[in-house]
Design an enzyme around this catalytic site. Structure first.
Site, PDB file in Angstrom:
ATOM      1  N   GLN A 207     -34.919   0.311 -58.637  1.00 30.56           N
ATOM      2  CA  GLN A 207     -35.579   1.501 -59.184  1.00 30.56           C
ATOM      3  C   GLN A 207     -36.518   1.118 -60.340  1.00 30.56           C
ATOM      4  OE1 GLN A 207     -35.377   4.711 -57.910  1.00 30.56           O
ATOM      5  NE2 GLN A 207     -37.031   5.088 -59.363  1.00 30.56           N
TER       6      GLN A 207
ATOM      7  N   ASP B  71     -39.621  -0.450 -50.010  1.00 30.34           N
ATOM      8  CA  ASP B  71     -40.609   0.184 -50.900  1.00 30.34           C
ATOM      9  C   ASP B  71     -42.031  -0.275 -50.561  1.00 30.34           C
ATOM     10  OD1 ASP B  71     -39.730   2.090 -52.676  1.00 30.34           O
ATOM     11  OD2 ASP B  71     -39.069   0.659 -54.200  1.00 30.34           O
TER      12      ASP B  71
ATOM     13  N   LYS C 224     -31.374   9.598 -53.823  1.00 29.39           N
ATOM     14  CA  LYS C 224     -31.528   8.688 -52.674  1.00 29.39           C
ATOM     15  C   LYS C 224     -30.160   8.407 -52.035  1.00 29.39           C
ATOM     16  CE  LYS C 224     -35.719   6.740 -54.582  1.00 29.39           C
ATOM     17  NZ  LYS C 224     -36.329   5.820 -55.537  1.00 29.39           N
TER      18      LYS C 224
END
Ligand code: NAD
Length: 292
Positions: free
Chosen positions: A95, A118, A51
């Protein structure tokens, strides 16, 4: 049979993002993404690394915050709070999965919903259900929808069966594909581990989407002749002939299923690359929503 090339489509999305970043830079604007990693999990480390690398390739501002596995809930909440107020950061991602002593739900709820790229915060989950265009939609479902759109696979009126009811893939994808509008208007069934006659339910599908986490679970008896199959699964299986001793396979038995399909995603190279591309796209959206 069409092989749906997620790598090519993700490149297209990233190129569009790079063009937007250039336009924004000319106005003195620089979207930023913060990625927080707690602990040493190698797969999480690899995801975070790619990422941040993608951000660097696009010239997008990013912050990688690596915290030791022993980080307390309180310390992690303090990091999230700091990022919520950081004017250079527009998207925040912690994460998953964090170490077991961390309450992941509480962390997700602590992220400012306007920076929740997200799409896991309850405000954004509700926003998706309410078909609020300002809501953040989770990246993997968004990537699946984009693949269907790019390959002009009609969803309107189509029978879609999704196997898997997680909050990361199955449920948001169902909401996305049943919503009104382009890439939506489908008749969606969400199947799961308690489903009766799963192969029979799946054979109804014009578009079958597997998000289960079991290698090669979907066999040819799940698939109607001419169906489109989207394989979200990412599973490691042992492979002595591979350099690192394993290879990545999907939830679909590709060799068996592909000949019956009108289109299918491979693993790797299908849905996987789309997830990061949609994360970058969501971060640009966050910057736009914050700064107008
Ligand atoms: P999860 O474990 O949270 O959910 C799995 C779902 O599969 C559950 O809802 C469960 O009911 C269903 N299921 C399990 N066994 C079943 C069975 N025997 N019959 C029917 N349904 C069954 O997993 P997840 O986070 O949704 O991920 C699913 C897969 O997608 C995993 O392989 C994961 O690695 C992959 N994934 C890929 C990406 C990507 O970027 N491509 C992103 C997220 C997840």
């Amino acid at each position: 049979m069409t092989l749906i090339d997620g790598k090519a489509v993700s490149q297209k999305v990233l190129t569009e993002c790079a063009e937007k970043l250039t336009r924004l830079a000319a106005q003195g604007r620089k979207p930023g993404l913060a990625v927080v990693l707690v602990g040493e999990d190698p797969a999480s480390r690899a995801y975070v690394g790619s990422k941040v690398k993608t951000c660097a390739e696009l010239g997008m501002h990013s912050r990688k915050i690596e915290l030791k596995a022993a980080t307390t809930q309180h310390e992690l909440l303090a990091v999230v709070e700091e990022l919520n107020y950081d004017p250079d950061i527009h998207g925040i991602l912690v994460q998953s999965p964090p170490p077991p002593h961390i309450d992941e739900t509480a962390i997700v709820r602590a992220i400012d919903p306007r920076k929740d790229v997200d799409g896991f915060h309850p405000v954004n989950v509700a926003g998706l259900a309410l078909e609020d265009g300002a809501a953040f939609v989770p990246c993997t479902p968004l990537g699946c929808q984009r693949l269907l759109l790019e390959y002009s696979i009609p969803t309107e009126g189509a029978r879609v069966v999704i196997i898997g009811r997680s909050m990361i893939v199955g449920k948001p994808l169902a909401l996305l594909l049943m919503a009104k509008g382009r890439g939506g208007n489908a008749t969606v069934t969400v199947a799961h581990s308690r489903c009766r006659d799963l192969p029979g339910v799946c054979r109804e599908a014009d578009i079958l989407i597997a998000a289960i986490g079991r290698p090669g679970f979907v066999t040819s008896d799940f698939v109607k002749e001419g169906a489109v199959v989207i394989d979200v699964g990412i599973n490691r299986v042992d492979d002595a002939s591979a350099k690192n001793g394993y290879r990545i396979v999907g939830d679909v038995n590709f060799e068996e299923v592909a000949p019956k399909c009108s289109a299918i995603t491979p693993v790797p190279g299908g849905v996987g690359p789309m997830t990061i591309a949609m994360l970058i796209s969501n971060t640009l959206k966050a910057e736009r929503l914050i700064h107008g």
